[in-house]
Design a protein around this motif. Structure first.
Motif, short mmCIF file in Angstrom:
data_model
loop_
_atom_site.label_atom_id
_atom_site.label_comp_id
_atom_site.label_asym_id
_atom_site.label_seq_id
_atom_site.Cartn_x
_atom_site.Cartn_y
_atom_site.Cartn_z
N VAL A 108 0.13 -13.04 -4.37
CA VAL A 108 -0.23 -11.75 -3.76
C VAL A 108 -0.72 -10.77 -4.82
O VAL A 108 -1.76 -10.12 -4.65
CB VAL A 108 0.98 -11.17 -3.01
N ILE A 109 0.00 -10.67 -5.94
CA ILE A 109 -0.38 -9.72 -7.00
C ILE A 109 -1.71 -10.11 -7.64
O ILE A 109 -2.60 -9.27 -7.82
CB ILE A 109 0.74 -9.64 -8.06
N CYS A 110 -1.85 -11.39 -7.99
CA CYS A 110 -3.04 -11.83 -8.73
C CYS A 110 -4.31 -11.77 -7.89
O CYS A 110 -5.41 -11.65 -8.44
CB CYS A 110 -2.84 -13.26 -9.24
N LEU A 111 -4.19 -11.85 -6.57
CA LEU A 111 -5.37 -11.81 -5.71
C LEU A 111 -5.62 -10.44 -5.10
O LEU A 111 -6.77 -9.99 -5.02
CB LEU A 111 -5.25 -12.85 -4.59
N SER A 112 -4.57 -9.75 -4.68
CA SER A 112 -4.76 -8.48 -3.98
C SER A 112 -5.30 -7.38 -4.88
O SER A 112 -6.13 -6.58 -4.45
CB SER A 112 -3.45 -8.02 -3.33
N VAL A 113 -4.85 -7.35 -6.14
CA VAL A 113 -5.29 -6.28 -7.05
C VAL A 113 -6.79 -6.36 -7.33
O VAL A 113 -7.52 -5.39 -7.09
CB VAL A 113 -4.47 -6.29 -8.35
N VAL A 137 -8.39 -11.63 9.60
CA VAL A 137 -7.95 -12.95 10.09
C VAL A 137 -6.55 -13.26 9.57
O VAL A 137 -5.68 -13.76 10.30
CB VAL A 137 -8.95 -14.04 9.68
N GLY A 138 -6.30 -12.95 8.29
CA GLY A 138 -4.99 -13.23 7.69
C GLY A 138 -3.87 -12.44 8.33
O GLY A 138 -2.77 -12.96 8.54
N VAL A 139 -4.14 -11.18 8.66
CA VAL A 139 -3.12 -10.35 9.32
C VAL A 139 -2.82 -10.87 10.71
O VAL A 139 -1.68 -10.82 11.19
CB VAL A 139 -3.59 -8.88 9.37
N SER A 140 -3.84 -11.42 11.38
CA SER A 140 -3.68 -11.85 12.76
C SER A 140 -2.98 -13.20 12.88
O SER A 140 -2.37 -13.49 13.92
CB SER A 140 -5.07 -11.95 13.43
N MET A 141 -3.07 -14.05 11.86
CA MET A 141 -2.51 -15.40 11.95
C MET A 141 -1.02 -15.41 11.59
O MET A 141 -0.64 -14.91 10.53
CB MET A 141 -3.25 -16.37 11.02
N PRO A 142 -0.16 -15.97 12.42
CA PRO A 142 1.27 -16.09 12.07
C PRO A 142 1.44 -17.10 10.95
O PRO A 142 0.64 -18.02 10.77
CB PRO A 142 1.91 -16.57 13.37
N PRO A 202 -3.14 -10.09 2.88
CA PRO A 202 -4.13 -9.23 3.57
C PRO A 202 -3.70 -7.77 3.61
O PRO A 202 -4.53 -6.87 3.44
CB PRO A 202 -4.19 -9.84 4.98
N LEU A 203 -2.41 -7.54 3.82
CA LEU A 203 -1.90 -6.16 3.87
C LEU A 203 -2.13 -5.44 2.55
O LEU A 203 -2.59 -4.29 2.52
CB LEU A 203 -0.43 -6.17 4.23
N PHE A 204 -1.83 -6.10 1.44
CA PHE A 204 -1.96 -5.46 0.13
C PHE A 204 -3.43 -5.25 -0.24
O PHE A 204 -3.77 -4.25 -0.88
CB PHE A 204 -1.25 -6.29 -0.93
N ILE A 205 -4.30 -6.17 0.12
CA ILE A 205 -5.72 -5.98 -0.14
C ILE A 205 -6.23 -4.73 0.57
O ILE A 205 -6.91 -3.88 -0.03
CB ILE A 205 -6.53 -7.22 0.31
N LEU A 244 -1.19 3.14 -7.53
CA LEU A 244 -0.02 2.29 -7.60
C LEU A 244 1.21 2.86 -6.90
O LEU A 244 2.07 2.10 -6.46
CB LEU A 244 0.33 2.00 -9.06
N LEU A 245 1.34 4.18 -6.81
CA LEU A 245 2.55 4.77 -6.24
C LEU A 245 2.82 4.30 -4.81
O LEU A 245 3.90 3.77 -4.53
CB LEU A 245 2.48 6.30 -6.31
N PRO A 246 1.88 4.45 -3.88
CA PRO A 246 2.16 3.93 -2.53
C PRO A 246 2.26 2.41 -2.48
O PRO A 246 2.99 1.86 -1.66
CB PRO A 246 0.96 4.43 -1.70
N VAL A 247 1.54 1.73 -3.37
CA VAL A 247 1.59 0.27 -3.41
C VAL A 247 2.98 -0.20 -3.83
O VAL A 247 3.53 -1.16 -3.28
CB VAL A 247 0.52 -0.29 -4.36
N ILE A 248 3.57 0.49 -4.82
CA ILE A 248 4.93 0.14 -5.26
C ILE A 248 5.93 0.35 -4.13
O ILE A 248 6.83 -0.46 -3.89
CB ILE A 248 5.33 0.98 -6.49
N THR A 249 5.77 1.47 -3.41
CA THR A 249 6.69 1.76 -2.31
C THR A 249 6.63 0.69 -1.23
O THR A 249 7.65 0.15 -0.79
CB THR A 249 6.35 3.13 -1.70
N VAL A 250 5.43 0.37 -0.79
CA VAL A 250 5.26 -0.65 0.25
C VAL A 250 5.67 -2.02 -0.28
O VAL A 250 6.26 -2.83 0.44
CB VAL A 250 3.80 -0.67 0.75
N GLY A 251 5.36 -2.28 -1.55
CA GLY A 251 5.70 -3.57 -2.14
C GLY A 251 7.18 -3.86 -2.14
O GLY A 251 7.61 -4.99 -1.91
N GLY A 252 8.00 -2.84 -2.39
CA GLY A 252 9.44 -3.03 -2.37
C GLY A 252 9.95 -3.45 -1.00
O GLY A 252 10.78 -4.35 -0.88
N VAL A 253 9.42 -2.81 0.04
CA VAL A 253 9.82 -3.16 1.40
C VAL A 253 9.34 -4.56 1.76
O VAL A 253 10.08 -5.39 2.32
CB VAL A 253 9.27 -2.13 2.41
#
Length: 325
Positions: A108-113, A137-142, A202-205, A244-253
């Motif tokens: 996730v880190i290596c691709l989304s950033v 597509v990624g968000v939609s697929m379980p 997909p969410l992090f991208i 990075l601030l909001p990304v760190i917050t969401v990343g923790g959750v």
């Protein structure tokens, strides 16, 4: 900062207390553990004696108080099925889950950033549109559908990767069975890690892209351009650093959610971690193991989010000031 830290720790302890109470209160809905232990030939009188011996006839608050008292000393109970303390069972299963989450987080880190930054800097380019379309597509697929698709393509059709299990492992520290140090273990990690990362990637991208596009329109970035700074410095130092601030917050959750979502991934790939252990405990009505799993996963959630709050407070002092007010 000290008062801010104490407040967050107190909140974490309160949340853990609530999680433990909820987890303990729902255990009666998953069946009778005595029935799973003794089978059908045992008489009702013998079953009643076993229930009394296990303390299952005690009132709820008595059972919960006993559980809480033992949990403070590190004793989460005894597994009815494995016939040993649940802490030993969880510790034996935890390395598989933690390694899976670690590898998925790296993906996730290596691709989304880089993909998020590129899509924010060049939103109208064809590659950016492909990335955003793929993220939808990624968000939609379980995750279980992604896992099945990976197995079909890379195991059934191409025969490149194994479809189940952990493969060869190496024991570290006397208790940690690691698959990261063997080639076979790494091959078995590839598809489960990709499947698990598909939940968050997909969410992090999209998050990095939207936050960075907003930052790129801010006044201090325009001032950086006016000073004649190099584009790479403006993008990475001035823009991405403040993204990075909001990304760190969401990343923790999301990290805690990823631990919980290993249940689906481990079930499809027959990955012997905490997720598959929880499914087995539900099938066997092993209530002690179920409650312990809920408490452990809740503890991971709480610890990660508390650390994120503390890091956020260090990075952004206004959070501490707002908390005092």
């Amino acid at each position: 900062m000290f008062a801010f830290t104490v407040k967050r720790i107190a909140q974490a302890l309160l949340v853990m207390l609530i999680i433990s109470m909820i987890g303990f209160s729902i255990k009666s809905a998953f069946g009778d553990p005595v029935r799973e232990l003794v089978g059908e030939r045992v008489t009702p009188e013998e079953r009643a004696q076993i229930r009394e011996k296990l303390g299952l006839n005690d009132p709820f608050m008595v059972q919960y108080g006993r559980f809480l008292k033992n949990a403070i000393h590190g004793d989460l109970g005894r597994s009815f099925f494995f016939k040993k303390p649940v802490t030993e069972v969880i510790i034996s299963k935890a390395p598989a889950t933690l390694e899976l989450v670690f590898c998925a987080s790296l993906i996730v880190i290596c691709l989304s950033v880089p993909l998020g930054i590129y899509s924010a800097i060049h939103p109208k380019r064809l590659f950016s549109k492909i990335v955003m379309g793929g993220s939808i597509v990624g968000v939609s697929m379980p995750v279980f559908l992604t896992a099945i698709l990976l197995i079909y393509v890379f195991s059934v059709e191409l025969h490149w990767l194994p479809s189940f299990g952990r493969g060869e492992t190496v024991q570290l520290f006397g208790w940690w069975d690691s698959g990261l140090l063997t080639l076979d273990g790494l091959k078995h990690l590839v598809m489960p890690s990709i499947a698990l990362s598909s939940i968050m990637l997909p969410l992090f991208i999209r998050l990095i892209r939207s936050e960075m596009m907003e930052v790129l329109e801010s006044e201090y970035v325009k001032y950086a351009w006016a000073k004649g700074l190099k584009p790479r410095r403006v993008w990475l130092v001035h823009a991405f650093k403040n993204t990075l601030l909001p990304v760190i917050t969401v990343g923790g959750v999301q990290l805690g959610i990823m631990v919980a979502f290993t249940i689906l991934t481990e079930t499809v790939f027959q990955w012997q971690g905490m997720g598959s252990m929880f499914i087995q405990s539900v099938e066997r009505a092993d209530t002690a193991l179920m409650v312990s799993y809920i408490v452990v996963v809740g503890f991971i959630f709480v610890v990660v989010n508390t650390l994120v709050d503390l890091i956020y407070g260090l990075v952004n002092p206004t959070i501490r000031v707002a908390g005092r007010k």
